[in-house]
Write a protein that holds these residues in place. Structure first.
Motif, short mmCIF file in Angstrom:
data_model
loop_
_atom_site.label_atom_id
_atom_site.label_comp_id
_atom_site.label_asym_id
_atom_site.label_seq_id
_atom_site.Cartn_x
_atom_site.Cartn_y
_atom_site.Cartn_z
N HIS A 164 -16.55 -37.26 -67.57
CA HIS A 164 -16.06 -36.24 -66.65
C HIS A 164 -15.62 -36.79 -65.30
N SER A 165 -15.73 -38.10 -65.11
CA SER A 165 -15.33 -38.68 -63.83
C SER A 165 -14.62 -40.02 -64.02
N TYR A 166 -15.32 -41.01 -64.56
CA TYR A 166 -14.80 -42.37 -64.61
C TYR A 166 -13.50 -42.48 -65.39
N LEU A 167 -13.45 -41.91 -66.59
CA LEU A 167 -12.26 -42.05 -67.42
C LEU A 167 -11.04 -41.44 -66.76
N ALA A 168 -11.17 -40.21 -66.27
CA ALA A 168 -10.04 -39.54 -65.63
C ALA A 168 -9.59 -40.29 -64.38
N ALA A 169 -10.54 -40.78 -63.60
CA ALA A 169 -10.22 -41.49 -62.37
C ALA A 169 -9.46 -42.78 -62.63
N ASN A 170 -9.61 -43.32 -63.83
CA ASN A 170 -8.95 -44.58 -64.16
C ASN A 170 -7.84 -44.41 -65.19
N GLY A 171 -7.43 -43.17 -65.44
CA GLY A 171 -6.33 -42.91 -66.35
C GLY A 171 -6.62 -43.31 -67.78
N ARG A 173 -8.83 -42.58 -71.69
CA ARG A 173 -9.43 -41.61 -72.61
C ARG A 173 -10.16 -42.38 -73.71
N PRO A 174 -11.12 -41.75 -74.38
CA PRO A 174 -11.84 -42.43 -75.46
C PRO A 174 -10.91 -42.77 -76.62
N SER A 175 -11.15 -43.89 -77.27
CA SER A 175 -10.34 -44.30 -78.41
C SER A 175 -11.19 -44.79 -79.58
N GLY A 176 -12.47 -44.55 -79.51
CA GLY A 176 -13.37 -45.00 -80.58
C GLY A 176 -14.71 -44.31 -80.45
N LEU A 177 -15.67 -44.74 -81.26
CA LEU A 177 -16.98 -44.12 -81.30
C LEU A 177 -17.89 -44.61 -80.18
N HIS A 204 -5.31 -46.17 -72.36
CA HIS A 204 -4.63 -45.49 -71.27
C HIS A 204 -4.06 -44.17 -71.73
N LEU A 205 -4.06 -43.20 -70.86
CA LEU A 205 -3.58 -41.86 -71.19
C LEU A 205 -2.14 -41.86 -71.67
#
Length: 207
Positions: A164-171, A173-177, A204-205
């Motif tokens: 909810h913070s780190y991923l969005a702030a760095n552009g 998204r998850p790509s695996g388990l 990257h998004l």
């Protein structure tokens, strides 16, 4: 020569010191693996799966001494975790969790050696789950990773920050388990001192 130890040879992946999220590039690696479903705290299938992994891992360790690669330190237990319903996973409904438990293997351990070790371990141990163990390769590549110190049940705030913070702030998204590496033995370590690597493959998004 000291036995091969993945924690020493791949410190960035198996001996991180950062307790805040950071990016690491995880190379392709091979494992012995076993799949299952259920609460890791209560499901007999989980305990049997872990027992099967260690039985084969130590059989391979002794077999490795007679190869050109040589002896190795049995690596920490790892797990890939997911649920058919995302809410069940994030909400801690552990009875519905799916998992693949893993132990890292050195590059010189072959599929044939793994199959031989399974048969040897089955002959010595009454653990039927050994027959379900398989060779597994995983290439996670770019991943967000952090060292969590504390109870497994206290991981939720750290994972909330990631998603909810780190991923969005760095552009990203998850790509695996979701991936965890257990550096501590929970049978010998108090919960507040458990050391667990939390890892999430990302992309990257705009990819």
């Amino acid at each position: 020569m000291a036995p091969y130890d993945v924690k020493r040879e791949r410190k960035e992946c198996y001996a991180p010191k950062n307790t805040a999220w950071a990016i690491v590039d995880v190379p392709e690696q091979q494992f012995i693996a076993i799949d299952g479903t259920g609460n890791p705290n209560t499901a007999p299938a989980y305990a049997h799966a872990v027992g099967a992994l260690y039985a084969v891992a130590y059989t391979l360790k002794f077999a490795g001494k007679h190869t050109a690669g040589g002896d190795f330190v049995v690596a920490p237990l790892e797990g890939l975790w997911w649920a058919d319903r995302y809410e069940a996973f994030t909400g801690g409904v552990k009875d519905t969790w799916n998992w693949t438990m893993l132990i890292n293997m050195p590059s010189w351990i072959t599929k044939e050696m793994i199959e031989d070790a399974k048969q040897t371990a089955l002959a010595k141990k009454e653990i039927p789950a050994i027959s379900r163990l398989r060779h597994f390769t995983l290439h996670e590549g770019r991943s967000a990773q952090a060292l969590h110190i504390g109870s497994y049940d206290d991981e939720a705030p750290v994972l909330h920050e990631l998603h909810h913070s780190y991923l969005a702030a760095n552009g990203l998204r998850p790509s695996g388990l979701h991936h965890e590496i257990y550096l501590s033995d929970p049978r010998k370590t108090v919960p507040e001192k458990l050391r667990t690597i939390l890892r999430q493959p990302v992309e990257h998004l705009d990819s």
